[in-house]
Design a protein around this motif. Sequence first.
Motif, PDB file in Angstrom:
ATOM      1  N   ASP A 223       0.847  -1.198   0.000  1.00 31.41           N
ATOM      2  CA  ASP A 223       0.000   0.000   0.000  1.00 31.41           C
ATOM      3  C   ASP A 223       0.882   1.248   0.000  1.00 31.41           C
ATOM      4  N   GLY A 224       0.544   2.204  -0.859  1.00 34.96           N
ATOM      5  CA  GLY A 224       1.291   3.451  -0.929  1.00 34.96           C
ATOM      6  C   GLY A 224       2.514   3.396  -1.818  1.00 34.96           C
ATOM      7  N   ALA A 225       2.786   2.228  -2.444  1.00 35.76           N
ATOM      8  CA  ALA A 225       3.955   2.098  -3.322  1.00 35.76           C
ATOM      9  C   ALA A 225       3.734   2.870  -4.622  1.00 35.76           C
ATOM     10  N   THR A 226       4.835   3.115  -5.345  1.00 39.45           N
ATOM     11  CA  THR A 226       4.788   3.878  -6.596  1.00 39.45           C
ATOM     12  C   THR A 226       5.312   3.042  -7.751  1.00 39.45           C
ATOM     13  N   LEU A 227       4.619   3.090  -8.873  1.00 34.31           N
ATOM     14  CA  LEU A 227       5.067   2.477 -10.123  1.00 34.31           C
ATOM     15  C   LEU A 227       5.555   3.582 -11.048  1.00 34.31           C
ATOM     16  N   ILE A 228       6.781   3.435 -11.562  1.00 34.86           N
ATOM     17  CA  ILE A 228       7.341   4.394 -12.519  1.00 34.86           C
ATOM     18  C   ILE A 228       7.520   3.678 -13.854  1.00 34.86           C
ATOM     19  N   ASN A 229       7.022   4.282 -14.929  1.00 38.19           N
ATOM     20  CA  ASN A 229       7.190   3.683 -16.254  1.00 38.19           C
ATOM     21  C   ASN A 229       7.751   4.701 -17.233  1.00 38.19           C
ATOM     22  N   THR A 230       8.989   4.485 -17.653  1.00 34.70           N
ATOM     23  CA  THR A 230       9.617   5.285 -18.712  1.00 34.70           C
ATOM     24  C   THR A 230       9.924   4.415 -19.921  1.00 34.70           C
ATOM     25  N   ALA A 231       9.422   3.179 -19.923  1.00 34.95           N
ATOM     26  CA  ALA A 231       9.739   2.235 -20.995  1.00 34.95           C
ATOM     27  C   ALA A 231       8.714   2.341 -22.121  1.00 34.95           C
ATOM     28  N   ARG A 232       7.682   1.513 -22.076  1.00 33.98           N
ATOM     29  CA  ARG A 232       6.609   1.562 -23.069  1.00 33.98           C
ATOM     30  C   ARG A 232       5.283   1.322 -22.353  1.00 33.98           C
ATOM     31  N   GLY A 233       4.247   2.035 -22.763  1.00 33.68           N
ATOM     32  CA  GLY A 233       2.959   1.964 -22.112  1.00 33.68           C
ATOM     33  C   GLY A 233       2.350   0.579 -22.045  1.00 33.68           C
ATOM     34  N   PRO A 234       2.322  -0.184 -23.158  1.00 37.95           N
ATOM     35  CA  PRO A 234       1.636  -1.477 -23.142  1.00 37.95           C
ATOM     36  C   PRO A 234       2.250  -2.525 -22.217  1.00 37.95           C
ATOM     37  N   ILE A 235       3.405  -2.262 -21.643  1.00 34.73           N
ATOM     38  CA  ILE A 235       3.978  -3.212 -20.680  1.00 34.73           C
ATOM     39  C   ILE A 235       3.108  -3.298 -19.434  1.00 34.73           C
ATOM     40  N   VAL A 236       2.351  -2.245 -19.149  1.00 35.88           N
ATOM     41  CA  VAL A 236       1.504  -2.174 -17.953  1.00 35.88           C
ATOM     42  C   VAL A 236       0.047  -2.406 -18.328  1.00 35.88           C
ATOM     43  N   ASP A 237      -0.650  -3.220 -17.536  1.00 30.55           N
ATOM     44  CA  ASP A 237      -2.089  -3.384 -17.665  1.00 30.55           C
ATOM     45  C   ASP A 237      -2.737  -2.110 -17.111  1.00 30.55           C
ATOM     46  N   HIS A 238      -3.119  -1.212 -18.005  1.00 30.06           N
ATOM     47  CA  HIS A 238      -3.609   0.087 -17.566  1.00 30.06           C
ATOM     48  C   HIS A 238      -4.965   0.007 -16.878  1.00 30.06           C
ATOM     49  N   ALA A 239      -5.805  -0.947 -17.271  1.00 32.79           N
ATOM     50  CA  ALA A 239      -7.093  -1.093 -16.598  1.00 32.79           C
ATOM     51  C   ALA A 239      -6.876  -1.468 -15.137  1.00 32.79           C
ATOM     52  N   ALA A 240      -5.906  -2.364 -14.896  1.00 34.99           N
ATOM     53  CA  ALA A 240      -5.601  -2.762 -13.524  1.00 34.99           C
ATOM     54  C   ALA A 240      -4.988  -1.597 -12.745  1.00 34.99           C
ATOM     55  N   LEU A 241      -4.121  -0.835 -13.414  1.00 36.29           N
ATOM     56  CA  LEU A 241      -3.508   0.315 -12.743  1.00 36.29           C
ATOM     57  C   LEU A 241      -4.567   1.349 -12.375  1.00 36.29           C
ATOM     58  N   VAL A 242      -5.498   1.588 -13.271  1.00 27.88           N
ATOM     59  CA  VAL A 242      -6.581   2.543 -12.984  1.00 27.88           C
ATOM     60  C   VAL A 242      -7.359   2.109 -11.745  1.00 27.88           C
ATOM     61  N   ASP A 243      -7.634   0.814 -11.636  1.00 27.59           N
ATOM     62  CA  ASP A 243      -8.367   0.328 -10.462  1.00 27.59           C
ATOM     63  C   ASP A 243      -7.579   0.575  -9.174  1.00 27.59           C
ATOM     64  N   GLU A 244      -6.258   0.361  -9.221  1.00 27.34           N
ATOM     65  CA  GLU A 244      -5.423   0.591  -8.041  1.00 27.34           C
ATOM     66  C   GLU A 244      -5.381   2.078  -7.684  1.00 27.34           C
ATOM     67  N   ILE A 245      -5.362   2.919  -8.694  1.00 26.97           N
ATOM     68  CA  ILE A 245      -5.337   4.367  -8.449  1.00 26.97           C
ATOM     69  C   ILE A 245      -6.677   4.827  -7.885  1.00 26.97           C
ATOM     70  N   ARG A 246      -7.765   4.329  -8.442  1.00 22.58           N
ATOM     71  CA  ARG A 246      -9.086   4.705  -7.933  1.00 22.58           C
ATOM     72  C   ARG A 246      -9.272   4.266  -6.485  1.00 22.58           C
ATOM     73  N   ALA A 247      -8.669   3.124  -6.145  1.00 23.89           N
ATOM     74  CA  ALA A 247      -8.755   2.631  -4.773  1.00 23.89           C
ATOM     75  C   ALA A 247      -7.804   3.380  -3.840  1.00 23.89           C
ATOM     76  N   GLU A 248      -7.036   4.309  -4.401  1.00 25.88           N
ATOM     77  CA  GLU A 248      -6.067   5.113  -3.645  1.00 25.88           C
ATOM     78  C   GLU A 248      -5.051   4.229  -2.907  1.00 25.88           C
ATOM     79  N   ARG A 249      -4.686   3.102  -3.568  1.00 23.90           N
ATOM     80  CA  ARG A 249      -3.740   2.186  -2.947  1.00 23.90           C
ATOM     81  C   ARG A 249      -2.322   2.391  -3.457  1.00 23.90           C
TER      82      ARG A 249
END
Length: 339
Positions: A241-267
């Motif tokens: 909880d409270g950790a940070t993900l940094i992406n300077t590589a390429r967008g599609p490496i990250v599941d953005h739908a899952a990331l959005v859910d984590e951000i909305r949950a403020e986790r």
Amino acid sequence: MIVPPDQVESARPRAQFVMRRGLVTQLFAPEQFAALGALLDFGDRPVTQSLDDPRLRTVHTLITGWGCPWIGPEELARMPALRAIHHAAGTVKEHLDPEVWHRGIRVTTAAAANAIPVAEYTLAMILLEGKGVAAAAAAHRQDPAGDLTPQFERIGNHRRRIGVLGASKIGRRVIALLRGFDVDVAVSDPYLPDDDPIREHARVVELDELFASSDIVSIHAPLLPETVGLVSRRLLGLMPDGATLINTARGPIVDHAALVDEIRAERLRAVLDVTDPEPLPAGHVLLESPSVIVTPHIAGALGNELRRLGESVVGEAQRAARGEDAMHAVSLGELAAMA
């Protein structure tokens, strides 16, 4: 014997810049351009984005950059004298066909020079996120006179746990830069050999452990079929909880739908220089959330940093003229795994 100027001119191999117009003067300072001109003959039309010019039949060296079109068998057939391609940027897989290597053409890249500003951006964001700067600034903006001490008891970079996903050129440089700070660094890369010197500066861990044990995870993996969606819902769920993900590589490496859910949950928090799609549509939750920093793909070389790429190309052209091995050659075997 004094050689007439016209013979000196013809003694230099024919060369061509193939990139966006205006980019040459951003990449090469006048003294760098002069150094290239002493080695190569660029003629009266040095810059093009087209490979249809019949004069390219005599070209020996291409200096490519952003905006260069695809160079495949058809284009190579129009350039039978071509012997070298020096790319004044990072990856070459977006514009060079494997046939380039089959014909024995020398290929170099300025990827190592482009890695420097990406690593610097990453280091800055790691330190700022560890210190909680963005969150503290947002809280202070809402309540300038408030006491933020209880809210930010856990901030700081003392023994902060940093996870690096991918021991690429950039990933390795990030790890090298972090050596100057009091942080615990881990790296995950399935292709690291047992004797890799990076093991002296970072703990090598499996992917699950990297995400589960890191306060900040920074992505430095190439975009390949097997890395699309690599940072999955499951891996994001492992992050503290409270950790940070940094992406300077390429967008599609990250599941953005899952990331959005984590951000909305403020986790979780995120720092994204690349997204999927790119750019994000106006009003997207990742643009609006105070837990996310989105920058417009600026981590790589921009502004005066472009001159570093030009310096790399000049060095490669000089080594080629002296008959020396390239410092930053690209082999056919490396092509598929490039970022």
